[in-house]
Design a protein around this motif. Structure first.
Motif, PDB file in Angstrom:
ATOM      1  N   ARG A 116       0.815  -1.207   0.000  1.00 24.51           N
ATOM      2  CA  ARG A 116       0.000   0.000   0.000  1.00 24.51           C
ATOM      3  C   ARG A 116       0.854   1.264   0.000  1.00 24.51           C
ATOM      4  NH1 ARG A 116      -1.950   3.717   3.525  1.00 24.51           N
ATOM      5  NH2 ARG A 116      -0.726   2.792   5.229  1.00 24.51           N
ATOM      6  N   THR A 117       1.877   1.289   0.860  1.00 22.52           N
ATOM      7  CA  THR A 117       2.678   2.510   0.999  1.00 22.52           C
ATOM      8  C   THR A 117       3.701   2.679  -0.117  1.00 22.52           C
ATOM      9  OG1 THR A 117       4.203   1.319   2.468  1.00 22.52           O
ATOM     10  CG2 THR A 117       2.406   2.549   3.499  1.00 22.52           C
ATOM     11  N   GLU A 118       4.269   1.588  -0.574  1.00 24.65           N
ATOM     12  CA  GLU A 118       5.278   1.661  -1.629  1.00 24.65           C
ATOM     13  C   GLU A 118       4.656   1.677  -3.022  1.00 24.65           C
ATOM     14  OE1 GLU A 118       8.646   1.777  -1.576  1.00 24.65           O
ATOM     15  OE2 GLU A 118       8.781   1.875   0.603  1.00 24.65           O
ATOM     16  N   LYS A 119       3.382   1.274  -3.093  1.00 27.42           N
ATOM     17  CA  LYS A 119       2.717   1.116  -4.384  1.00 27.42           C
ATOM     18  C   LYS A 119       3.560   0.244  -5.315  1.00 27.42           C
ATOM     19  CE  LYS A 119       0.101   5.432  -4.160  1.00 27.42           C
ATOM     20  NZ  LYS A 119       0.408   5.659  -2.728  1.00 27.42           N
ATOM     21  N   ALA A 120       4.035  -0.858  -4.763  1.00 23.60           N
ATOM     22  CA  ALA A 120       4.881  -1.779  -5.523  1.00 23.60           C
ATOM     23  C   ALA A 120       4.092  -2.435  -6.642  1.00 23.60           C
ATOM     24  CB  ALA A 120       5.456  -2.841  -4.591  1.00 23.60           C
ATOM     25  N   SER A 121       4.819  -2.889  -7.642  1.00 24.12           N
ATOM     26  CA  SER A 121       4.168  -3.476  -8.809  1.00 24.12           C
ATOM     27  C   SER A 121       3.945  -4.970  -8.661  1.00 24.12           C
ATOM     28  CB  SER A 121       5.022  -3.237 -10.055  1.00 24.12           C
ATOM     29  OG  SER A 121       6.276  -3.909  -9.934  1.00 24.12           O
ATOM     30  N   ALA A 122       4.546  -5.585  -7.627  1.00 23.73           N
ATOM     31  CA  ALA A 122       4.441  -7.043  -7.506  1.00 23.73           C
ATOM     32  C   ALA A 122       4.391  -7.469  -6.047  1.00 23.73           C
ATOM     33  CB  ALA A 122       5.617  -7.716  -8.200  1.00 23.73           C
ATOM     34  N   LEU A 123       3.593  -8.487  -5.802  1.00 28.26           N
ATOM     35  CA  LEU A 123       3.543  -9.132  -4.498  1.00 28.26           C
ATOM     36  C   LEU A 123       3.792 -10.616  -4.720  1.00 28.26           C
ATOM     37  CD1 LEU A 123       2.933  -9.292  -1.453  1.00 28.26           C
ATOM     38  CD2 LEU A 123       0.510  -9.564  -2.046  1.00 28.26           C
TER      39      LEU A 123
END
Length: 260
Positions: A116-123
């Motif tokens: 949520r905070t990093e708005k990363a592209s992958a989990l």
């Protein structure tokens, strides 16, 4: 029931009390040799379960990872991946989504917060052991379905899991294949603070640079976790010591195998 007597309601505390009474009975009967043989494990159980030895050892291992400060990311979200190692959940047919969180489940919450905070592209969810007689089911795949159902990974274009993995080394090997395919510039590695040293060393050995994000602290920073001297051994102290020994023994096993 008072905290004073609570340990006696646990199997370990009750067994220790019987052992202590047995030592006293042997001493009264002047059976010195038998009293010594029973007294040694009785004293050992007392030292581990009644003194803060276990908490001190674990706190010392966790402390360095609590001081790792995360700076605002300068990398675009498209190049950031969050990898959460497995171990915080298991298959449970009677739970609503087919899985349940267990000790270490805060790894999942930490990964979702990073997403949520990093708005990363992958989990990327870590792997798990196979489910007996059910080769088509894995705990991370059920967790992945739950995340999708609740829309908890809106910023991630890739949500996947590492499938069947027997240990952390298998997870690192499987993840390296994904990293080579997606060319992520930053990997946020989420796992328990106690497990972090072995994990970071393992990924580094495989040439994977990770940024550690520790969670699931057992003692350090946990109010009330550092218990004082107790007249009766507490079972929780043996559980904490068990986690500590698991990591220490695991480190040397991995080192003998050339994995770290």
């Amino acid at each position: 029931m008072t905290q004073f007597l609570t340990p006696l309601t646990q199997p370990l505390g009750a067994i220790w009390l019987l052992m202590a009474l047995g030592v006293l009975w042997l001493l009264l009967r002047r059976q010195w040799r038998s009293a010594i043989w029973l007294g040694i494990p009785t004293v050992l159980l007392f030292v581990i379960g009644s003194t803060p030895v276990a908490e001190t050892l674990v706190a010392a291992e966790e402390r360095p990872w609590a001081s790792v400060l995360r700076l605002p990311s300068s990398d675009p979200p498209a190049s950031v991946a969050v990898l959460v190692l497995g171990g915080g959940y298991y298959v449970s047919d009677r739970d609503p989504y087919g899985f349940a969180l267990c000790d270490g489940g805060s790894r999942v919450l930490t990964a979702l917060e990073l997403l949520r905070t990093e708005k990363a592209s992958a989990l990327v969810l870590g792997g798990s052991l196979p489910v007996p007689a059910r080769p088509d089911v894995t705990a991370p795949s059920l967790l992945e379905s739950w995340i999708a159902a609740w829309g908890l990974a809106r910023t991630a274009g890739v949500v996947t899991n590492l499938g069947i993995c027997m240990n952390t080394h298998d997870e690192a090997v499987q993840f390296r294949k994904l990293e080579e395919a997606y060319h992520w510039r930053k990997v946020l590695l989420v796992t328990s603070a106690l497990h972090m040293p072995r994990s970071v060393a393992l990924f580094k050995k495989l040439g994977i640079e990770v940024e550690p994000v520790a969670c699931d602290f057992k003692v350090y920073g946990v109010p009330g976790a550092r218990l004082s001297l107790s007249p009766f051994p507490r079972q929780s102290r043996f559980q904490v010591l068990g986690l500590y020994l698991h990591e220490k023994i695991g480190w040397w096993v991995y080192r003998l195998k050339g994995w770290v």
